[in-house]
Motif scaffolding. Structure first.
Motif, PDB file in Angstrom:
ATOM      1  N   GLU A   1     -35.573  -7.116  23.388  1.00 43.85           N
ATOM      2  CA  GLU A   1     -34.431  -6.721  24.303  1.00 43.85           C
ATOM      3  C   GLU A   1     -33.036  -6.573  23.786  1.00 43.85           C
ATOM      4  N   LYS A   2     -32.599  -7.315  22.728  1.00 47.04           N
ATOM      5  CA  LYS A   2     -31.394  -7.352  21.997  1.00 47.04           C
ATOM      6  C   LYS A   2     -31.276  -5.876  21.576  1.00 47.04           C
ATOM      7  N   VAL A   3     -32.409  -5.493  20.708  1.00 43.86           N
ATOM      8  CA  VAL A   3     -32.134  -3.936  20.139  1.00 43.86           C
ATOM      9  C   VAL A   3     -32.067  -2.872  20.990  1.00 43.86           C
ATOM     10  N   LEU A   4     -32.822  -3.068  22.047  1.00 45.76           N
ATOM     11  CA  LEU A   4     -32.645  -2.044  23.170  1.00 45.76           C
ATOM     12  C   LEU A   4     -31.299  -1.908  23.824  1.00 45.76           C
ATOM     13  N   ASP A   5     -30.792  -2.806  23.881  1.00 47.54           N
ATOM     14  CA  ASP A   5     -29.221  -3.025  24.605  1.00 47.54           C
ATOM     15  C   ASP A   5     -28.215  -2.476  23.567  1.00 47.54           C
ATOM     16  N   TYR A   6     -28.735  -2.801  22.204  1.00 53.62           N
ATOM     17  CA  TYR A   6     -27.575  -1.961  21.400  1.00 53.62           C
ATOM     18  C   TYR A   6     -27.822  -0.690  21.158  1.00 53.62           C
ATOM     19  N   ILE A   7     -29.119  -0.221  21.392  1.00 54.98           N
ATOM     20  CA  ILE A   7     -29.259   1.314  21.393  1.00 54.98           C
ATOM     21  C   ILE A   7     -28.502   1.957  22.592  1.00 54.98           C
ATOM     22  N   ARG A   8     -28.344   1.118  23.734  1.00 54.60           N
ATOM     23  CA  ARG A   8     -27.663   1.599  25.008  1.00 54.60           C
ATOM     24  C   ARG A   8     -26.076   1.651  24.613  1.00 54.60           C
ATOM     25  N   ILE A   9     -25.634   0.637  24.074  1.00 49.27           N
ATOM     26  CA  ILE A   9     -24.541   0.408  23.849  1.00 49.27           C
ATOM     27  C   ILE A   9     -24.064   1.374  22.856  1.00 49.27           C
ATOM     28  N   ALA A  10     -24.613   1.907  21.771  1.00 44.71           N
ATOM     29  CA  ALA A  10     -24.299   2.763  20.888  1.00 44.71           C
ATOM     30  C   ALA A  10     -24.353   4.282  21.627  1.00 44.71           C
ATOM     31  N   GLN A  11     -25.230   4.626  22.425  1.00 44.79           N
ATOM     32  CA  GLN A  11     -25.048   5.734  23.405  1.00 44.79           C
ATOM     33  C   GLN A  11     -23.912   5.788  24.227  1.00 44.79           C
ATOM     34  N   GLY A  12     -23.636   4.562  24.869  1.00 43.65           N
ATOM     35  CA  GLY A  12     -22.496   4.509  25.616  1.00 43.65           C
ATOM     36  C   GLY A  12     -21.181   4.848  25.019  1.00 43.65           C
ATOM     37  N   GLU A  13     -21.087   4.312  23.724  1.00 51.80           N
ATOM     38  CA  GLU A  13     -19.910   4.452  22.810  1.00 51.80           C
ATOM     39  C   GLU A  13     -19.645   5.822  22.332  1.00 51.80           C
ATOM     40  N   GLY A  14     -20.764   6.681  22.494  1.00 56.14           N
ATOM     41  CA  GLY A  14     -20.658   8.167  22.147  1.00 56.14           C
ATOM     42  C   GLY A  14     -21.113   8.464  21.008  1.00 56.14           C
ATOM     43  N   ALA A  15     -21.802   7.329  20.134  1.00 59.70           N
ATOM     44  CA  ALA A  15     -22.621   7.879  19.124  1.00 59.70           C
ATOM     45  C   ALA A  15     -23.838   8.594  19.355  1.00 59.70           C
ATOM     46  N   VAL A  16     -23.966   9.434  18.330  1.00 59.08           N
ATOM     47  CA  VAL A  16     -25.140  10.605  18.546  1.00 59.08           C
ATOM     48  C   VAL A  16     -26.550  10.028  17.817  1.00 59.08           C
ATOM     49  N   CYS A  17     -27.397  10.031  18.793  1.00 59.81           N
ATOM     50  CA  CYS A  17     -28.628   9.550  18.374  1.00 59.81           C
ATOM     51  C   CYS A  17     -29.452  10.546  17.753  1.00 59.81           C
ATOM     52  N   ARG A  18     -29.623  10.715  16.370  1.00 64.04           N
ATOM     53  CA  ARG A  18     -30.611  11.757  15.715  1.00 64.04           C
ATOM     54  C   ARG A  18     -31.833  11.264  15.574  1.00 64.04           C
ATOM     55  N   LEU A  19     -32.430  10.067  15.659  1.00 64.27           N
ATOM     56  CA  LEU A  19     -33.801   9.717  15.646  1.00 64.27           C
ATOM     57  C   LEU A  19     -34.166   8.483  16.358  1.00 64.27           C
TER      58      LEU A  19
ATOM     59  N   ARG B   1     -17.946   5.725  14.675  1.00 62.89           N
ATOM     60  CA  ARG B   1     -16.638   5.459  14.132  1.00 62.89           C
ATOM     61  C   ARG B   1     -16.556   3.803  13.727  1.00 62.89           C
ATOM     62  N   PRO B   2     -16.065   3.342  12.876  1.00 61.17           N
ATOM     63  CA  PRO B   2     -16.118   2.137  12.065  1.00 61.17           C
ATOM     64  C   PRO B   2     -15.849   1.269  13.149  1.00 61.17           C
ATOM     65  N   GLU B   3     -15.076   1.251  14.210  1.00 62.72           N
ATOM     66  CA  GLU B   3     -14.633   0.342  15.169  1.00 62.72           C
ATOM     67  C   GLU B   3     -15.588   0.054  16.301  1.00 62.72           C
ATOM     68  N   MET B   4     -16.655   0.950  16.348  1.00 60.22           N
ATOM     69  CA  MET B   4     -17.610   0.755  17.321  1.00 60.22           C
ATOM     70  C   MET B   4     -18.689  -0.496  17.217  1.00 60.22           C
ATOM     71  N   ARG B   5     -18.878  -0.925  18.419  1.00 58.33           N
ATOM     72  CA  ARG B   5     -19.684  -2.267  18.175  1.00 58.33           C
ATOM     73  C   ARG B   5     -21.044  -2.062  17.357  1.00 58.33           C
ATOM     74  N   ILE B   6     -21.670  -0.667  17.623  1.00 55.90           N
ATOM     75  CA  ILE B   6     -22.857  -0.597  16.893  1.00 55.90           C
ATOM     76  C   ILE B   6     -22.555  -0.542  15.277  1.00 55.90           C
ATOM     77  N   ALA B   7     -21.243  -0.302  14.985  1.00 56.56           N
ATOM     78  CA  ALA B   7     -20.652  -0.547  13.439  1.00 56.56           C
ATOM     79  C   ALA B   7     -20.223  -1.843  13.139  1.00 56.56           C
ATOM     80  N   GLN B   8     -20.111  -2.773  14.097  1.00 50.60           N
ATOM     81  CA  GLN B   8     -19.374  -4.093  13.832  1.00 50.60           C
ATOM     82  C   GLN B   8     -20.250  -5.168  13.905  1.00 50.60           C
ATOM     83  N   GLU B   9     -21.344  -5.318  15.006  1.00 48.76           N
ATOM     84  CA  GLU B   9     -22.212  -6.069  15.139  1.00 48.76           C
ATOM     85  C   GLU B   9     -23.459  -6.120  14.727  1.00 48.76           C
TER      86      GLU B   9
END
Ligand code: TXE
Length: 492
Positions: A333-351, A376-384
């Motif tokens: 569930e944590k991993v799926l949450d982070y995928i949603r967080i990354a999408q919400g932050e505007g990261a582009v899901c390529r795979l 971007r380096p400051e996004m949560r997906i790049a920090q946590e």
């Protein structure tokens, strides 16, 4: 379902509560073993057994060479049981059988190395500045060590603690993760067979709050050796501080795999894939950020996607599987949450980008290998720390910028550098804030080489000669050799 017992003072015991909980196979999402639910009372018994084994009986009388010989005998037994233990680990935590077999075949080396080191721990004679006294040091064990281990590499991470702790002459109470306890309980039999005196190693299973906390706060526990998440690690450190106990903490990471324009791109692509998708990203050293030089960025991302797309998912017990399930339901569930967080932050899901619904994944907790660009380096997906098969790809222009981004997290466990330039390799090795730096390779560890974190990734080192120091304390011994006391009213 097989019901297991805990090891306390050389006896296999039920928990005082009489309660058990289920261990779940992540590939089938079905329970497969019953684990004792230990509590405070069990902790009291185990620590008392470890304390008495430390002070009395055979263990403290053994020479260091004899202790080393026991560890080497244990190594031989582990080697003989490696395949069976690997199968248990793979069933319990869903990691690939190929990976767990590799780990199990390698684990004996920790016991051999520290077994060999046991009788090379020496004090010093100090040419002291004072007349008429002889001064020397002794390196002594600490006492009862609490080893608290996680689910991702249960026996390997336990060996990193137990081998040096025992070589140094301590006794141990080991609490494996509630998500992967079976291998520890089976491994426990090998201590008996190797000939370790009862109480030298005790194994308690159960939850962090119910067994871990009373163990850490117990007045007779001298040191805590912990591997786990950084939040839990911080809490462990706080509890240990209250008792002024020593700690070794091996915590999480957000390691960067940095690819320069002069790298061998074929090798770099393999390195980045292995850094994040091996072990389904559930490793503290996961290279969860890929920093790619702008001039090779597009070509590299295409190759990365192409290779990641070929990953075979499925039953971790099948030797051809390359990506297995996530080990625990909360982790899934944590991993799926982070995928949603990354999408919400505007990261582009390529795979990837979600749970895997392939027939070969059965009803297990599978997540598609996932790659985000536009990070971007400051996004949560790049920090946590995600601790799953999710990669954040970030471009950079200069060496300076690569260093800044790589060092720009709270963590500092590891980093990878891909370059053909020896100057750049050495400069990066110096400038990266990480306990391990790999150049043109990734995810290599050895019993001989110290491992641990900078910054929030941990305290202390495991493996290598440094590790045994974590389980020793120094005593300074002064002996008068002239036979007359100087002025008793001033310091000698
Ligand atoms: O780990 P915990 P969890 C990271 C990863 C993961 C996160 C949570 O990011 O998503 O941690 O995983 C025991 N007092 N890593 O919850 O809680 C617990 O029973 C005493 C990184 O599984 O850290 C288990 O034995 N003990 C990592 C051990 O701590 C407590 C490996 C680890 O569990 C306790 C695993 C308490 N209050 C997760 N609470 C790595 N560095 O490799 C829990 N425990």
């Amino acid at each position: 379902m097989k019901q297991y017992a805990m090891l306390v003072g050389g006896r296999w015991v039920e928990p005082a509560s009489g309660a058990y909980f289920e261990s779940v196979n992540p590939y089938t999402a079905a329970p497969w073993a019953l684990i004792p639910r230990g509590g405070k009372e069990d902790v009291e018994r185990a620590v008392a057994a470890a304390k008495s084994a430390f002070r009395e009986g055979e263990w403290p009388k053994l020479t260091a060479s004899a202790r080393g010989a026991l560890l080497c005998r244990l190594a031989d037994l582990v080697a003989a049981e490696a395949d069976a233990l690997a199968e248990i680990e793979s069933t319990d935590n869903g990691k690939l059988i190929a990976e767990m077999r590799g780990q199990l075949k390698y684990i004996p080396q920790w016991f051999r190395y520290f077994g060999g080191l046991a009788d090379k721990v020496e004090g010093r004679v100090i040419p002291i500045d004072k007349a008429g006294v002889f001064n020397f040091t002794r390196e002594e064990p600490l006492g009862v060590v609490a080893a608290i281990t996680p689910w991702n590499s249960p026996l390997l991470l336990a060996a990193w603690k137990l081998a040096p702790a025992l070589a140094a002459g301590n006794t141990v109470v080991w609490k494996p993760s509630e998500f992967a306890s079976v291998s520890a309980l089976v491994f426990g039999r090998l201590f008996e067979r190797a000939g370790f005196p009862p109480g030298v190693v005790n194994i308690l299973t159960g939850y962090g709050g119910e067994v871990g906390e009373p163990l850490i706060t117990h007045g007779d526990v001298a040191k805590i050796a912990f591997t786990g998440g950084d939040r839990t690690g911080e809490h462990v450190y706080e509890m240990a501080a209250r008792g002024l106990k020593r700690v070794t903490l091996e915590l999480g990471g957000k390691s960067a795999n940095i690819v320069f324009d002069d790298a061998d791109l074929d090798e770099a692509v393999k390195g980045v894939v292995s850094g994040i998708f091996a072990a389904t990203g559930q490793t503290c050293i996961a290279g969860s950020r890929a920093l790619i030089h702008r001039s090779v960025y597009d070509a590299f991302v295409e190759r990365l996607l192409a290779l990641a797309r070929t990953a075979r998912m499925g039953n971790p017990l099948d030797p051809d599987t390359q990506v297995g399930p996530v080990t625990t339901r909360p982790q899934y569930e944590k991993v799926l949450d982070y995928i949603r967080i990354a999408q919400g932050e505007g990261a582009v899901c390529r795979l990837g980008g979600g749970l895997a619904e392939r027939p070969e994944c059965g009803s297990g907790w599978f997540i598609e290998p996932t790659i985000f660009t536009g990070v971007r380096p400051e996004m949560r997906i790049a920090q946590e720390e995600v601790f799953g098969p999710v990669l954040a790809v970030i471009p950079f222009e200069t060496e300076e910028e690569a260093v800044r981004i790589a060092n720009g997290t709270l963590y500092g466990l590891a980093a990878g550098v891909w370059t053909q330039s020896i100057r750049r390799a050495l400069t990066m090795a110096e400038r990266l804030e990480a306990g391990t730096v790999w150049v043109n390779t990734y995810r290599a560890v050895s019993y001989m080489s110290p491992f641990g974190g900078y910054k929030r990734s941990g305290i202390g080192r495991e493996s290598g000669i440094e590790a045994i120091r974590e389980y020793l304390q120094t005593k300074s011994v002064w002996i008068d050799i002239v036979g007359h006391a100087p002025n008793p009213f001033v310091m000698r």
